[in-house]
Motif scaffolding. Structure first.
Motif, PDB file in Angstrom:
ATOM      1  N   ASN A 131       0.803  -1.068  -0.037  1.00  0.00           N
ATOM      2  CA  ASN A 131      -0.038   0.052  -0.074  1.00  0.00           C
ATOM      3  C   ASN A 131       0.946   1.397   0.002  1.00  0.00           C
TER       4      ASN A 131
ATOM      5  N   TYR B 168      -0.048   4.362   0.704  1.00  0.00           N
ATOM      6  CA  TYR B 168      -0.415   5.198   1.901  1.00  0.00           C
ATOM      7  C   TYR B 168       0.496   4.843   2.957  1.00  0.00           C
ATOM      8  N   HIS B 169       0.475   3.662   3.459  1.00  0.00           N
ATOM      9  CA  HIS B 169       1.104   3.058   4.738  1.00  0.00           C
ATOM     10  C   HIS B 169       2.716   3.269   4.434  1.00  0.00           C
TER      11      HIS B 169
ATOM     12  N   GLY C 207      -3.313   4.354  -2.654  1.00  0.00           N
ATOM     13  CA  GLY C 207      -3.311   5.433  -1.469  1.00  0.00           C
ATOM     14  C   GLY C 207      -4.447   6.239  -1.093  1.00  0.00           C
TER      15      GLY C 207
ATOM     16  N   GLN D  90      -7.105   4.741   1.335  1.00  0.00           N
ATOM     17  CA  GLN D  90      -6.687   4.538   2.621  1.00  0.00           C
ATOM     18  C   GLN D  90      -6.429   6.018   3.310  1.00  0.00           C
ATOM     19  N   VAL D  91      -6.130   6.985   2.436  1.00  0.00           N
ATOM     20  CA  VAL D  91      -5.918   8.342   3.027  1.00  0.00           C
ATOM     21  C   VAL D  91      -7.264   8.755   3.761  1.00  0.00           C
TER      22      VAL D  91
ATOM     23  N   SER E 165      -6.704   8.581   7.430  1.00  0.00           N
ATOM     24  CA  SER E 165      -5.837   9.792   8.017  1.00  0.00           C
ATOM     25  C   SER E 165      -6.752  10.955   8.610  1.00  0.00           C
TER      26      SER E 165
ATOM     27  N   ARG F 171      -7.846  15.361   6.465  1.00  0.00           N
ATOM     28  CA  ARG F 171      -7.569  15.368   4.931  1.00  0.00           C
ATOM     29  C   ARG F 171      -8.477  16.476   4.332  1.00  0.00           C
TER      30      ARG F 171
ATOM     31  N   SER G 156      -0.573  12.405   8.536  1.00  0.00           N
ATOM     32  CA  SER G 156      -0.277  11.078   9.150  1.00  0.00           C
ATOM     33  C   SER G 156      -0.872  10.570  10.114  1.00  0.00           C
TER      34      SER G 156
ATOM     35  N   LEU H   2      -0.732  14.075  -1.565  1.00  0.00           N
ATOM     36  CA  LEU H   2      -0.689  12.690  -2.431  1.00  0.00           C
ATOM     37  C   LEU H   2      -1.479  13.093  -3.654  1.00  0.00           C
TER      38      LEU H   2
ATOM     39  N   SER I 255       1.652   9.350  -6.574  1.00  0.00           N
ATOM     40  CA  SER I 255       1.202   8.132  -6.182  1.00  0.00           C
ATOM     41  C   SER I 255       2.085   7.236  -7.116  1.00  0.00           C
TER      42      SER I 255
END
Ligand SMILES: Nc1nc2c(CCNCC3CCCC3)c3[nH]c(NCCc4ccccc4)nc3cc2c(=O)[nH]1
Ligand SMILES: [Zn+2]
Length: 375
Positions: free
Chosen positions: A63, A65-66, A97, A100-101, A105, A108, A119, A128, A133
């Motif tokens: 992933n 994002y992570h 990503g 997942q954001v 997160s 955002r 984060s 992002l 990405s």
């Protein structure tokens, strides 16, 4: 897109709308229909790569994002990429990503440029974009890169779904522009449009116009329910090019997977088998078991008589029950291993059934087993 770059898809057999095929990537071949275990931060939680391979998995998910937050994509790149870093020699697909954001997160903010967010680890600020990405997924050396998209929340009004889909299509074009074509490395587009047939159609047309190695159906398994999800597949899948793989993101239960394979989906990912393994839920052909339940404390049978995984060959339900009661690390490890073996045996059965033109019989037997319930 010139012919010698990208991933390749070959169709070996069909049974109705269902397909049995192979995706060829730089790090190996994927037999489809395929289930892809999730290895979010570079590990399938609790398992060694060789154990994941032994379960039958040929491709893992990572992933953006992570890994961009920790340890950082450039660092993974300097260390030889995700394959080297996690010692997984086979194909890796990384999600882009955005999903997942929006789900992990804080603080955002979405603009045409991309998504700014803090984060969930240390509150640091990040941006992002489609371009970033693609760069991150390149550093990770992903065999299959996912376009940067927005997973339209559910429910959404028609105007919300329309503008979200249109933005994702502009981001898909920017993703394609920023992606570096290489032989064996593919870029998949992601169809959006929520539950609206005309929006889904416009999204498919936009993605085909841009041109991708594979097409994911996004924006589903977000609370719409199985019936609606299947209806969206019924009118979306026939629009997708048959010569490329179809990937249903985030799905799902064994029943979801069987029904989606019947409609023409080739690839799946879901946290269910690994997350369930950590929460004492075991998957079997006759349904699921809660291994914390006291009814297992004297049960010397394996989880599943027909399973050849280390948990079923060497251990009993009573033992696994004990491990969870004692909070022993081996409990989640054994049950995760078993669940992945079960999911992979389901995929193997589906592939064989399609090859033999016997998918209807397989599904019938699958349903009868599930209806038996576990004794
Ligand atoms: N880019 C993108 N990703 C999506 C994902 C993430 C897929 N797994 C990514 C892996 C990479 C690393 C982490 C996961 C989805 N996951 C789900 N549902 C999961 C539902 C679910 C949640 C919890 C348990 C079971 C099911 N719908 C999804 C839609 C999209 C989408 O439109 N765009
Ligand atoms: Zn087993």
């Amino acid at each position: 897109m010139n012919k010698d770059t990208g991933t390749k898809f070959s169709l070996h057999a069909q049974d109705g709308l269902a397909r049995r095929g192979q995706v060829t990537t730089a790090h190996g071949v994927i037999d489809t229909p395929a289930f892809m275990p999730v290895g979010t931060v570079g590990s399938v939680k609790g398992l060694l790569p060789e154990q994941v391979a032994a379960s039958g998995a040929q491709i893992l998910l990572g992933n953006t994002y992570h890994l961009m937050l920790r340890p950082g994509a450039e660092r993974v790149g300097r260390l030889g990429g995700l394959h080297r870093f996690m010692n997984w020699p086979g194909p890796i697909l990384t999600d882009s990503g955005g999903f997942q954001v929006m789900s992990l997160s804080a603080l955002r903010k979405m603009t045409e440029e991309g998504v700014t967010f803090r984060s969930h680890l240390d509150g640091s600020k990040h941006l992002l974009t489609p371009e970033l990405s693609m760069e991150i997924q390149h550093h990770l050396d992903a065999d299959i890169t996912m376009a940067f998209d927005e997973c339209t929340p559910f429910p959404a009004t028609y105007p919300e779904a329309e503008s979200s889909m249109e933005r994702s299509m502009r981001w898909a074009s920017r993703s394609k522009q920023a992606f570096q074509p290489r032989p064996g490395y593919g870029l998949f587009g992601i169809v959006q449009g929520s539950v609206h047939e005309d929006l889904r159609r416009r999204s498919v047309e936009a993605l085909i116009d841009i041109g991708f190695d594979g097409y994911a159906v996004g924006g589903l398994a977000v609370g719409e329910g199985q019936e609606t999800m299947l209806q969206v597949l019924d009118f979306t899948l026939p629009l997708l090019p048959a010569e490329h793989p179809r990937y249903l993101m985030g799905v799902g239960t064994p029943e979801d997977i069987v029904k989606a394979v019947q409609r023409g989906i080739d690839m799946f990912d879901c946290v269910i088998p690994t997350r369930a393994g950590r929460t004492a839920r075991g998957y079997t052909p006759r349904g699921t078991l809660n291994l914390r339940n006291a009814r297992h404390q004297e049960d010397s049978r394996p989880l599943d008589e027909a399973c050849s995984c280390p948990a079923c060959i060497g251990h009993s339900r009573a033992y696994i029950h004990h491990l969870f009661r004692a909070e022993e690390m081996l409990g989640p490890i054994l049950l995760t291993l078993h669940n992945l073996h079960y999911y992979q045996s389901l995929m193997s059965g589906l592939r064989q059934a399609i090859e033999e033109g016997a998918l209807d019989h397989f599904v019938q037997a699958f349903r009868e087993q599930q209806a038996l319930g576990d004794i």
